[in-house]
Write an enzyme that holds these catalytic residues in place. Structure first.
Site, mmCIF file in Angstrom:
data_model
loop_
_atom_site.group_PDB
_atom_site.id
_atom_site.type_symbol
_atom_site.label_atom_id
_atom_site.label_comp_id
_atom_site.label_asym_id
_atom_site.label_seq_id
_atom_site.Cartn_x
_atom_site.Cartn_y
_atom_site.Cartn_z
ATOM 1 N N SER A 219 17.107 37.686 25.131
ATOM 2 C CA SER A 219 18.454 37.208 25.277
ATOM 3 C C SER A 219 19.384 37.611 24.314
ATOM 4 O O SER A 219 19.162 38.212 22.859
ATOM 5 C CB SER A 219 18.135 35.495 24.778
ATOM 6 O OG SER A 219 17.562 34.827 25.946
ATOM 7 N N HIS B 284 21.435 36.610 29.862
ATOM 8 C CA HIS B 284 20.456 37.599 30.844
ATOM 9 C C HIS B 284 21.364 37.749 32.122
ATOM 10 O O HIS B 284 21.667 37.138 33.090
ATOM 11 C CB HIS B 284 19.182 36.949 31.337
ATOM 12 C CG HIS B 284 18.394 36.575 30.070
ATOM 13 N ND1 HIS B 284 17.091 37.491 29.769
ATOM 14 C CD2 HIS B 284 18.330 35.702 29.081
ATOM 15 C CE1 HIS B 284 16.638 36.932 28.736
ATOM 16 N NE2 HIS B 284 17.392 35.813 28.217
ATOM 17 N N HIS C 38 11.284 33.884 32.741
ATOM 18 C CA HIS C 38 10.473 33.223 31.753
ATOM 19 C C HIS C 38 9.426 32.050 32.411
ATOM 20 O O HIS C 38 9.914 31.714 33.542
ATOM 21 C CB HIS C 38 11.307 32.472 30.596
ATOM 22 C CG HIS C 38 12.298 33.163 30.041
ATOM 23 N ND1 HIS C 38 13.324 33.943 30.350
ATOM 24 C CD2 HIS C 38 12.195 33.864 28.636
ATOM 25 C CE1 HIS C 38 14.176 34.470 29.458
ATOM 26 N NE2 HIS C 38 13.192 34.637 28.554
ATOM 27 N N TYR D 49 9.079 29.377 31.415
ATOM 28 C CA TYR D 49 10.063 28.014 31.407
ATOM 29 C C TYR D 49 10.876 27.907 32.475
ATOM 30 O O TYR D 49 11.350 26.745 32.617
ATOM 31 C CB TYR D 49 10.428 27.488 29.994
ATOM 32 C CG TYR D 49 11.627 28.497 29.850
ATOM 33 C CD1 TYR D 49 12.854 28.534 30.257
ATOM 34 C CD2 TYR D 49 11.478 29.500 28.631
ATOM 35 C CE1 TYR D 49 13.719 29.471 29.965
ATOM 36 C CE2 TYR D 49 12.367 30.321 28.331
ATOM 37 C CZ TYR D 49 13.693 30.174 28.631
ATOM 38 O OH TYR D 49 14.615 30.962 28.530
ATOM 39 N N GLU D 50 11.277 28.852 33.052
ATOM 40 C CA GLU D 50 12.183 28.866 34.394
ATOM 41 C C GLU D 50 11.514 28.162 35.699
ATOM 42 O O GLU D 50 12.134 27.940 36.634
ATOM 43 C CB GLU D 50 12.749 30.029 34.694
ATOM 44 C CG GLU D 50 13.703 30.491 33.367
ATOM 45 C CD GLU D 50 14.363 31.905 33.777
ATOM 46 O OE1 GLU D 50 15.328 32.145 34.434
ATOM 47 O OE2 GLU D 50 13.597 32.842 33.371
ATOM 48 N N ALA E 18 14.666 38.014 21.469
ATOM 49 C CA ALA E 18 15.236 37.067 20.449
ATOM 50 C C ALA E 18 14.335 36.015 20.123
ATOM 51 O O ALA E 18 13.406 35.354 20.703
ATOM 52 C CB ALA E 18 16.442 36.505 20.798
ATOM 53 N N MET F 55 9.588 32.509 23.531
ATOM 54 C CA MET F 55 9.301 32.078 24.583
ATOM 55 C C MET F 55 9.081 33.234 25.857
ATOM 56 O O MET F 55 9.071 32.927 27.028
ATOM 57 C CB MET F 55 10.402 31.089 25.254
ATOM 58 C CG MET F 55 10.590 30.137 24.402
ATOM 59 S SD MET F 55 12.078 29.068 24.956
ATOM 60 C CE MET F 55 12.329 28.114 23.431
ATOM 61 N N SER F 56 8.706 34.268 25.412
ATOM 62 C CA SER F 56 8.781 35.571 26.349
ATOM 63 C C SER F 56 7.936 36.567 25.604
ATOM 64 O O SER F 56 6.875 36.367 24.955
ATOM 65 C CB SER F 56 10.158 36.296 26.517
ATOM 66 O OG SER F 56 10.647 36.574 25.170
ATOM 67 N N ASN G 216 17.070 32.963 14.149
ATOM 68 C CA ASN G 216 17.369 31.842 13.329
ATOM 69 C C ASN G 216 16.116 31.434 12.636
ATOM 70 O O ASN G 216 14.781 32.185 12.885
ATOM 71 C CB ASN G 216 17.595 30.881 14.476
ATOM 72 C CG ASN G 216 16.476 30.562 15.336
ATOM 73 O OD1 ASN G 216 16.257 31.174 16.436
ATOM 74 N ND2 ASN G 216 15.492 29.590 15.268
ATOM 75 N N HIS H 56 20.569 27.407 21.672
ATOM 76 C CA HIS H 56 20.782 28.737 22.151
ATOM 77 C C HIS H 56 22.117 29.407 21.921
ATOM 78 O O HIS H 56 22.078 30.696 21.710
ATOM 79 C CB HIS H 56 20.571 28.783 23.521
ATOM 80 C CG HIS H 56 20.401 30.026 24.218
ATOM 81 N ND1 HIS H 56 19.239 30.725 24.305
ATOM 82 C CD2 HIS H 56 21.133 30.672 25.267
ATOM 83 C CE1 HIS H 56 19.232 31.787 24.916
ATOM 84 N NE2 HIS H 56 20.554 31.749 25.677
#
Length: 272
Positions: free
Chosen positions: A29, A60, A82, A84-85, A112, A210-211, A234, A246
């Protein structure tokens, strides 16, 4: 994993390029800007490659960019997929299989990530020295095709030690204060709760995202070398008294852009 599907995708890519890439770049990201540095680029939309999913996340671009970077022919994923997609893990990791079929033996994976380690700061770059799969799913679940890799791959050096040394030397060249640590994969798309972050700290995590972990597992299954870099965007939930978004992720990657570009380009140059 169907080898025929892998070969269909790699054939479509190979037909559009003159030189086979030797290094694969997976850009997270806000980090796809690196692909804009590639010279004489051939750009192929994911939608035009058989078997490729399509990126649905802001930051992306959703395309392959193939060309010359620092004297090395690279294939860059400008955007990744991902769990989660809604994609299955064999879909998330399909591009890594295609990279291997194209002859790529080294993968530079970036992401990220939120900092679990209180000594890190947003904008820091972290060399991934190891990871924790905190999702409970694995892209190698199911029948194993021995032509793609062994049934039980060794993950004791998931991130190639020699490439970690190479990355450390690259950081020293530009006086980059490179952090090092363990990346934890959570499924998302919700950010972690403060209680979950305390758990990850106890587990030994330094950053969370998340990746990355599924792609690394498949790369190692395929006997590819891996170097991983997290851009700390963050502080994770509960460390600072502020909400997570995000937008903050994208903003911080933009602020870290120059340092990130210098660092990863130097890594690629040293892979020549």
């Amino acid at each position: 994993m169907d080898i025929n599907k892998i070969k269909q995708a790699s054939t479509v890519i190979a037909e559009q390029i003159e030189t086979r890439p030797t290094v694969g770049l997976i850009l997270g990201s806000g980090l796809g800007v690196l692909a804009d540095e590639i010279e004489q680029p051939v750009k192929i939309k994911y939608a035009d490659i058989p078997g490729f999913p399509v990126s649905t996340v802001e930051g992306h671009a959703g395309q392959l960019v193939i060309g010359n970077l620092q004297g090395v022919t690279v294939l860059a994923m400008q955007g990744r997929f991902h769990y989660y997609e809604g994609y299955q893990l064999d879909e998330v990791t399909f591009p890594v299989r295609v990279m291997k079929d194209l002859g790529i033996e080294t993968v530079v994976v970036t992401n990220a990530a939120g900092s679990v380690n209180r000594s890190f700061e947003p904008g820091d770059l972290m060399l991934i020295t190891d990871h924790i799969n905190n999702v409970g799913s694995n892209p190698l679940t199911g029948p194993n095709n021995k032509d793609l890799g062994v049934r039980f791959p060794d993950m004791s050096t998931a991130y190639t030690p020699a490439l970690q040394d190479l990355a450390r030397d690259a950081a020293k060249k530009f006086d980059i204060s490179l952090k090092e640590g363990v990346y934890v994969w959570n499924s998302g798309p919700s950010y972690e709760t403060p209680a979950e972050i305390r758990m990850l700290q106890t587990m030994g995590g330094d950053a969370v995202g998340m990746s990355t972990v599924p792609e690394v597992i498949v790369a190692r299954h395929a006997d590819m070398d891996v170097v991983g870099i997290s851009c700390i965007t963050n502080m994770a939930a509960g460390i600072l008294d502020q909400p997570l978004s995000h937008d903050e992720v994208i903003e911080t990657t933009e602020q870290a852009r120059e340092k990130f570009l210098l660092f990863v380009k130097e890594i690629v140059a040293r892979l020549n």
